[in-house]
Motif scaffolding. Structure first.
Motif, PDB file in Angstrom:
ATOM      1  N   PHE A   1       0.815  -1.226   0.000  1.00 37.10           N
ATOM      2  CA  PHE A   1       0.000   0.000   0.000  1.00 37.10           C
ATOM      3  C   PHE A   1       0.842   1.266   0.000  1.00 37.10           C
ATOM      4  CE2 PHE A   1       1.184  -0.507   4.370  1.00 37.10           C
ATOM      5  CZ  PHE A   1       1.395   0.798   4.790  1.00 37.10           C
ATOM      6  N   LYS A   2       2.130   1.151   0.377  1.00 35.13           N
ATOM      7  CA  LYS A   2       2.946   2.354   0.559  1.00 35.13           C
ATOM      8  C   LYS A   2       3.066   3.179  -0.711  1.00 35.13           C
ATOM      9  CE  LYS A   2       5.136   1.836   4.891  1.00 35.13           C
ATOM     10  NZ  LYS A   2       5.109   0.389   5.239  1.00 35.13           N
ATOM     11  N   LEU A   3       2.745   2.568  -1.841  1.00 37.72           N
ATOM     12  CA  LEU A   3       2.720   3.300  -3.103  1.00 37.72           C
ATOM     13  C   LEU A   3       1.790   4.509  -3.029  1.00 37.72           C
ATOM     14  CD1 LEU A   3       3.472   3.504  -6.092  1.00 37.72           C
ATOM     15  CD2 LEU A   3       1.595   1.928  -6.600  1.00 37.72           C
TER      16      LEU A   3
ATOM     17  N   MET B   1      -4.673  -6.394   3.929  1.00 36.80           N
ATOM     18  CA  MET B   1      -3.516  -7.203   3.551  1.00 36.80           C
ATOM     19  C   MET B   1      -2.487  -6.226   2.972  1.00 36.80           C
ATOM     20  SD  MET B   1      -4.761 -10.031   4.430  1.00 36.80           S
ATOM     21  CE  MET B   1      -4.110 -11.516   3.675  1.00 36.80           C
ATOM     22  N   SER B   2      -1.539  -5.819   3.835  1.00 34.59           N
ATOM     23  CA  SER B   2      -0.760  -4.621   3.515  1.00 34.59           C
ATOM     24  C   SER B   2       0.391  -4.808   2.546  1.00 34.59           C
ATOM     25  CB  SER B   2      -0.247  -4.012   4.832  1.00 34.59           C
ATOM     26  OG  SER B   2       0.392  -5.007   5.614  1.00 34.59           O
ATOM     27  N   GLY B   3       0.919  -6.039   2.403  1.00 33.57           N
ATOM     28  CA  GLY B   3       2.061  -6.189   1.502  1.00 33.57           C
ATOM     29  C   GLY B   3       2.440  -7.643   1.240  1.00 33.57           C
TER      30      GLY B   3
ATOM     31  N   GLY C   1       4.381   2.557  12.195  1.00 33.70           N
ATOM     32  CA  GLY C   1       4.464   3.994  12.459  1.00 33.70           C
ATOM     33  C   GLY C   1       3.095   4.641  12.555  1.00 33.70           C
ATOM     34  N   GLY C   2       2.090   3.971  12.001  1.00 34.84           N
ATOM     35  CA  GLY C   2       0.719   4.436  12.148  1.00 34.84           C
ATOM     36  C   GLY C   2       0.172   5.280  11.003  1.00 34.84           C
ATOM     37  N   GLY C   3       0.921   5.392   9.911  1.00 33.57           N
ATOM     38  CA  GLY C   3       0.403   6.145   8.762  1.00 33.57           C
ATOM     39  C   GLY C   3      -0.792   5.449   8.124  1.00 33.57           C
TER      40      GLY C   3
HETATM   41  C1  PLP Z   1       4.675  -0.038   6.374  1.00 34.68           C
HETATM   42  C2  PLP Z   1       3.893  -1.250   6.460  1.00 34.68           C
HETATM   43  C3  PLP Z   1       2.921  -1.434   7.458  1.00 34.68           C
HETATM   44  C4  PLP Z   1       2.666  -0.426   8.568  1.00 34.68           C
HETATM   45  O1  PLP Z   1       2.353   0.866   8.100  1.00 34.68           O
HETATM   46  P1  PLP Z   1       2.553   2.131   9.068  1.00 34.68           P
HETATM   47  O2  PLP Z   1       2.007   3.275   8.316  1.00 34.68           O
HETATM   48  O3  PLP Z   1       4.030   2.261   9.311  1.00 34.68           O
HETATM   49  O4  PLP Z   1       1.837   1.838  10.326  1.00 34.68           O
HETATM   50  C5  PLP Z   1       2.172  -2.587   7.425  1.00 34.68           C
HETATM   51  N1  PLP Z   1       2.376  -3.544   6.493  1.00 34.68           N
HETATM   52  C6  PLP Z   1       3.299  -3.409   5.533  1.00 34.68           C
HETATM   53  C7  PLP Z   1       3.468  -4.502   4.537  1.00 34.68           C
HETATM   54  C8  PLP Z   1       4.092  -2.260   5.471  1.00 34.68           C
HETATM   55  O5  PLP Z   1       5.012  -2.146   4.520  1.00 34.68           O
END
Ligand code: PLP
Length: 321
Positions: A52-54, A304-306, A180-182
């Motif tokens: 998701f960081k994209l 599912m963040s990554g 970090g909570g973003g």
């Molecule tokens: C960065 C990240 C998180 C946490 O995101 P924050 O904004 O730092 O809380 C969770 N899952 C994955 C895969 C990440 O890369």
């Protein structure tokens, strides 16, 4: 607290629309059956960068003016944020230097290099990498793209919630991996603005849960990093935290610490039942859901963040199981 506005999240959605496709949401039969809830998985690992960081990175970089874009960007990161910044920089054809610690798995390092970023390995904690970034900003005029404590980053991650509210408007609870909570701040801000009764649960590995420990202490703390399958959840929240500490405090209903064995279980469950490979950080939510007694009858969304996990880590897990 913060004065983040709904408008900023909408601006983010417009700004990143050329770079970021909306992600699917998947109803999970097996997880629903297991938990007695109706569980949906928000597939944020399906971005081209694997996380998701994209969203946040694209929103931040695209908000810079022409002059700053030319000088380039730099970031410190446990991997996924760096990969996303490098990806956006490569798309825009601007210089990018990523400073990382030696704890970052080699799959992530290789991927950064493939994206044409210059990679600097500095020390063994995110704080040391951060100091090097500040130097590059001071000496070379590069812009530091922070991983979470920045309003454009938070607004970018908040666009996930705009999609969730459309894809699953009946949502009662959202389970969000927390570092970090973003991610949590952005999603929770949007969801609570629309429907304050939606419950926000943050999940972190038990070892080195900096945000959760900081909330307990009432101020940002520093913890030593240790090895975990959820390596993307490592890292401090910054002692001068401006946004995410207070936003997480305001919006998170419950913070859960997940055992390493449950994270493994979540990862294997996702692999076996959905044939999807996700990384430990993303599996933390599934691992929690598998053991929670509080979800019954609810409409639950797990983020599912990554998916950036070393092949070796998967091989080891499969061998153990
Ligand atoms: C960065 C990240 C998180 C946490 O995101 P924050 O904004 O730092 O809380 C969770 N899952 C994955 C895969 C990440 O890369």
């Amino acid at each position: 607290m913060t004065s983040l506005s709904f408008r900023e999240v909408w601006e983010a959605k417009k700004r990143i629309s050329l770079f970021v496709q909306p992600t699917p949401i998947l109803y999970s039969d097996p997880l629903s059956e297991h938990t007695g809830a109706r569980v949906h998985l928000k597939l944020e690992h399906t971005h081209p960068t694997g996380s998701f960081k994209l969203r946040g990175a694209a929103n931040k970089i695209l908000s810079l003016d022409e002059k700053d874009l030319k000088k380039g960007v730099t970031t410190f990161s446990t991997g996924n944020h760096g990969i996303s910044v490098a990806y956006v920089a490569a798309e825009l054809g601007i210089p990018c230097t990523v400073c990382i610690s030696d704890r970052v798995p080699k799959a992530k390092v290789n991927r950064l290099k493939k994206l044409q970023a210059s990679v600097e390995i500095v020390g063994s904690s995110q704080d040391e990498a951060e100091a090097r970034c500040a130097e590059l900003e001071r000496d070379n005029g590069m812009t530091v793209i922070k991983p979470f404590d920045d309003r454009e980053i938070i607004a970018g991650q908040g666009t996930i919630a705009l999609e969730i509210m459309e894809q699953c408007p009946e949502v009662d609870e959202v389970i969000i991996p927390l570092s970090g909570g973003g991610l949590l701040s952005g999603i929770a801000f949007v969801m609570k603005s629309i429907e304050p009764s939606i419950r926000v649960t943050g999940v972190t590995m038990k070892k080195g849960a900096v945000m959760q420990e900081s909330l307990a202490k009432g101020k940002p703390v520093i913890l030593e990093e240790s090895d975990t399958l959820a390596d993307s959840l490592l890292g401090g929240i910054g002692t001068e935290n401006r946004y995410t500490f207070s936003m997480t405090k305001a919006y998170m209903d419950e913070g859960v610490l997940v055992e390493e064995a449950q994270i493994e279980e979540g990862l294997l469950f996702t692999l076996e039942h959905h044939k999807m490979v996700v990384e430990g950080a993303a599996a933390t939510g599934v691992g929690h859901a598998l053991h929670s007694n509080d979800l019954q009858g609810k409409n639950v969304v797990v983020v599912m963040s990554g998916n950036n996990i070393d092949h070796d880590a998967i091989t080891d897990l499969l061998a153990k199981s």
